[in-house]
Write an enzyme that holds these catalytic residues in place. Structure first.
Site, PDB file in Angstrom:
ATOM      1  N   ASN A 146       0.826  -1.206   0.000  1.00  0.00           N
ATOM      2  CA  ASN A 146       0.000   0.000   0.000  1.00  0.00           C
ATOM      3  C   ASN A 146       0.863   1.261   0.000  1.00  0.00           C
ATOM      4  OD1 ASN A 146      -2.147  -1.767   0.193  1.00  0.00           O
ATOM      5  ND2 ASN A 146      -2.491  -1.453   2.370  1.00  0.00           N
ATOM      6  N   ASN A 173       0.213  -1.544  -7.053  1.00  0.00           N
ATOM      7  CA  ASN A 173      -0.106  -2.524  -6.012  1.00  0.00           C
ATOM      8  C   ASN A 173      -1.594  -2.480  -5.695  1.00  0.00           C
ATOM      9  OD1 ASN A 173       0.618  -4.302  -3.587  1.00  0.00           O
ATOM     10  ND2 ASN A 173      -0.452  -2.592  -2.603  1.00  0.00           N
ATOM     11  N   GLU A 174      -2.230  -3.630  -5.719  1.00  0.00           N
ATOM     12  CA  GLU A 174      -3.632  -3.784  -5.273  1.00  0.00           C
ATOM     13  C   GLU A 174      -4.517  -2.629  -5.731  1.00  0.00           C
ATOM     14  OE1 GLU A 174      -3.871  -4.680  -1.053  1.00  0.00           O
ATOM     15  OE2 GLU A 174      -3.068  -6.679  -1.370  1.00  0.00           O
ATOM     16  N   GLU A 186       2.047 -11.602  -2.617  1.00  0.00           N
ATOM     17  CA  GLU A 186       1.811 -11.430  -1.183  1.00  0.00           C
ATOM     18  C   GLU A 186       1.031 -12.646  -0.707  1.00  0.00           C
ATOM     19  OE1 GLU A 186       0.291  -7.727   0.370  1.00  0.00           O
ATOM     20  OE2 GLU A 186       1.285  -6.576  -1.222  1.00  0.00           O
TER      21      GLU A 186
HETATM   22  O1  AHR Z   1       1.462  -6.785   3.451  1.00  0.00           O
HETATM   23  C1  AHR Z   1       0.631  -5.849   4.064  1.00  0.00           C
HETATM   24  C2  AHR Z   1      -0.316  -5.161   3.083  1.00  0.00           C
HETATM   25  O2  AHR Z   1      -1.220  -6.097   2.599  1.00  0.00           O
HETATM   26  C3  AHR Z   1       0.310  -4.592   1.836  1.00  0.00           C
HETATM   27  O3  AHR Z   1       0.796  -3.305   2.027  1.00  0.00           O
HETATM   28  C4  AHR Z   1      -0.840  -4.565   0.878  1.00  0.00           C
HETATM   29  O4  AHR Z   1      -0.431  -4.705  -0.459  1.00  0.00           O
HETATM   30  C5  AHR Z   1      -1.728  -5.702   1.346  1.00  0.00           C
HETATM   31  O5  AHR Z   1      -3.043  -5.294   1.484  1.00  0.00           O
END
Ligand code: AHR
Length: 514
Positions: free
Chosen positions: A73, A175-176, A295
Site C-alpha cells: 500500500n 499494487n492492489e 503477497e
Molecule cells: O502486506 C501488508 C499489506 O497487505 C500490503 O501493504 C498490501 O499490499 C496488502 O493489502
C-alpha cells in the site's frame, strides 16, 4: 489409528520445474520492516551502511530469492526521488497508507545495497507507483535505476554513488489497485489502460523487462476474476504476470477451517489460471501469462483492522504494526500454503512471502536487541533449501475431516520435489488436530533406497510460539521411525504437523534440518 493416506510418485508424472523466484519475500516501508528491522544504524550488529548483520544472516538462512520493494500500500503514495541522494537532504513525508511518518533514510540505493549484501540469490522486484503517479514517473525511475549513464537521471544515480546500473528486470505495475483502501484506487478499466500504457512505455526503454499487472487483492473481492479479465484484455500482450494476494487467519475459533486454508489458495490459483487462459483464448494468443503470488501469508488482519479503527495512528515513525507472533498452528498452515504454491509451480513462477522482517514476518528484531526466528521461519527455510528441482504430480488418497468453510477436506496435504541429484523431498501436512496420520507413498521408477531424514514441526501445545524471552521454544525435530522398504515410504505424521521427508539412494549425504 486413522486409516493411512496414500499417494504414488513416478518421475514420468510431473507438474513442472520450480522457479527459484517462488521463494521470494517482500520488504515494505511499513512499521518496523525497514527501520529497526533490516536498517538500524547504531545497532551493535549494524554494518557501515546501517544494515543489521544479524538479520542479514537470518535472511540468508531463510533462503529468500527475489525481494519485492517498497510496497505494498505504501508504494501508491511514494515518490521514489525522496529516497535517493544525501540522506540529510531527504524529506520527511506523510505515509497515508499506514498513517506514519516516512523519513526516507532508506531508499532505492540502500535497497540495492541490501540485496547485494544478502548475496547473488537476492534479486530486485520493484513496484512503481500507479496510485498517485503514472507513466512518466515510472519511466523516470526505470531510467534512474537501469540506464548506464549520459542522461540527467542516470548521471544523478552515478553522482549518488552508484556507477553501475541496478539492472532491475522485474517490475510491479502498482499494487492492489482493485482495493478501495488503495491511494489512487481505480476501476479495472482505468487500471488496465494505465498498466498497458506504462508497460508499453517501459518496454520502449527495455523490451526485456518483466512486468506484473495487479490482479485481485484477494479471492473474496467482489470484482475478482472480472478484474483480471478486464485488465488483461488491455494489457495481455504487454505484461508477463498477473499478481495474486492472499492472507489467512483463524476466525471464530474455527481452527479446522483455518488448517484447510490452502484449499482456498489452490482454488484461487486455478481460477486465475483459467481467467488468464480464457483471455488468451479470446485474443487467439499463443502467449501464456504466469502468476506472481506476490503477497501470501498468515495474517491476523481482522485484529489489525479493529485496532486501527479504534485508535488511528498519529503519524509515528516506524511504529510497531502488524507484528503478529506466530504459533505452531500458524506455521503448519503456512507450510500448507507453501505446498499449494509448489503444487502449482507450472504457473506460479514468482511468489513473495509478505513480509520479511517484523511485519507479519518470519524474522523478528528488537531495537538495539536480538533477532530471532518465528515458527514460520522453519517451513520456508526448509522448502527453499530442499524444494528446488521438478515438482512431481501428487494425487492424494486421504481420509477426510469436516470443515465449516470448505466441507470435507483431506487430512493430508502434500507435494514432492525431485532435485537434480535424484533425491526426492516430500513436504506433507497432517491437518488433523488430534490423531497421527499414517502415510504410505509408493515410489515408481525413482531408484530411492533410503530416508535421509524426516523433520517435523509439531508441538503438544498448538499455541506454542517463539518470543523475545524464549526465542527457541519451537524448532523442527527429527522423526526416526520413517522407513523406505521395497519401494514404499512409510511414515506417521504427528497431529497438526509440517513434515519434510528427504529420500535418496544409499550413501546420500545426510545434512539434517531437525
Ligand atoms: O502486506 C501488508 C499489506 O497487505 C500490503 O501493504 C498490501 O499490499 C496488502 O493489502
Amino acid at each position: 489409528m486413522t486409516l493411512p493416506a496414500r499417494f504414488t510418485l513416478d518421475p514420468a508424472f510431473t507438474v513442472g520445474d520450480v522457479d527459484p523466484r517462488l521463494f521470494g519475500s517482500f520488504v515494505e516501508h511499513l512499521g518496523r520492516c525497514v527501520y529497526t528491522g533490516i536498517h538500524e544504524p547504531g545497532h551493535p550488529e549494524a554494518d557501515e551502511a546501517g544494515l543489521r548483520t544479524d538479520v542479514l544472516d537470518l535472511i540468508r538462512e531463510l533462503g529468500v530469492t527475489t525481494i519485492r520493494y517498497p510496497g505494498g500500500n505504501f508504494v501508491s503514495g511514494y515518490k521514489w526521488e525522496d529516497g535517493v541522494g544525501p540522506a540529510e537532504h531527504r524529506p520527511r513525508r506523510l505515509d497515508l497508507a499506514w498513517r506514519s511518518t516516512e523519513t526516507n533514510r532508506f531508499g532505492l540505493g540502500e535497497y540495492i545495497g541490501f540485496l547485494k549484501k544478502i548475496g547473488p540469490q537476492a534479486q530486485p522486484m520493484m513496484a512503481v507507483n500507479l496510485g498517485t503517479r503514472g507513466v512518466a514517473e515510472a519511466l523516470e525511475l526505470q531510467e534512474y535505476a537501469n540506464h548506464p549513464g549520459g542522461t540527467e537521471l542516470s548521471e544523478r544515480r552515478i553522482a549518488n554513488g552508484d556507477k553501475e546500473p541496478y539492472g532491475i528486470r522485474l517490475w510491479c505495475l502498482g499494487n492492489e489497485m482493485d482495493g478501495p483502501w488503495q491511494t489512487g484506487h481505480k476501476t479495472a478499466g482505468e487500471y488496465g489502460r494505465l498498466a498497458a500504457e506504462t508497460a508499453r512505455a517501459m518496454r520502449q526503454i527495455d523490451r526485456d523487462v518483466e512486468l506484473v499487472a495487479c490482479g485481485s487483492s484477494s479471492r473474496s473481492m467482489e470484482t475478482f476474476a472480472a478484474w483480471e479479465a478486464t485488465v488483461l484484455a488491455e494489457a495481455y500482450d504487454l505484461v508477463d504476470y498477473v499478481s495474486l494476494h492472499a492472507y489467512y487467519e483463524e476466525t471464530d475459533g474455527d481452527r479446522d477451517s483455518f488448517l484447510a486454508s490452502a484449499v482456498d489458495m489452490e482454488a484461487f490459483i486455478e481460477e486465475v489460471v483459467a481467467t488468464c487462459d480464457h483471455v488468451g483464448a479470446r485474443l487467439k494468443s499463443p502467449k501464456r501469462i504466469n502468476l506472481s503470488f506476490d503477497e501470501w501469508n498468515v495474517w491476523y488482519l481482522s485484529r489489525f483492522q479493529q485496532q486501527a479503527d479504534a485508535e488511528p495512528l498519529d503519524w509515528p515513525e516506524a511504529p510497531r504494526l502488524l507484528e503478529d507472533n506466530y504459533s505452531v498452528t500458524d506455521a503448519v498452515v503456512f507450510g500448507s500454503l507453501l505446498i499449494a504454491l509448489l503444487r502449482h509451480a507450472d504457473r506460479v513462477t514468482v511468489a513473495c512471502l509478505a513480509q520479511l522482517v517484523n511485519v507479519i514476518a518470519p524474522i523478528m528484531t528488537e531495537p538495539g536487541g536480538p533477532a530471532w526466528r518465528q515458527t514460520t521461519f522453519f517451513p520456508f527455510a526448509q522448502a527453499s533449501r530442499h524444494g528446488r528441482g521438478r515438482v512431481l504430480d501428487v494425487r492424494v488418497d486421504s481420509p477426510t475431516y469436516p470443515t465449516r468453510a470448505y466441507g470435507e477436506v483431506p487430512l493430508l496435504h502434500a507435494t514432492a520435489v525431485r532435485g537434480d541429484d535424484g533425491t526426492v523431498t516430500v513436504f506433507a501436512v497432517n491437518r488433523g488436530r488430534t490423531e497421527p496420520l499414517p502415510l504410505d507413498v509408493a515410489l515408481h521408477g525413482l531408484e530411492l533406497t533410503e530416508v535421509i531424514e524426516h523433520s517435523a514441526l509439531a508441538e503438544a501445545d498448538p499455541d506454542a510460539r517463539n518470543t523475545l524471552d524464549d526465542p527457541e521454544r519451537v524448532t523442527p525435530h527429527p522423526v526416526t521411525t520413517t522407513t523406505l522398504t521395497d519401494g514404499t515410504l512409510r511414515a506417521v505424521l504427528e497431529p497438526m504437523s509440517w513434515n519434510v521427508i528427504r529420500l535418496g539412494a544409499d550413501g546420500a549425504t545426510a545434512t539434517g534440518d531437525g
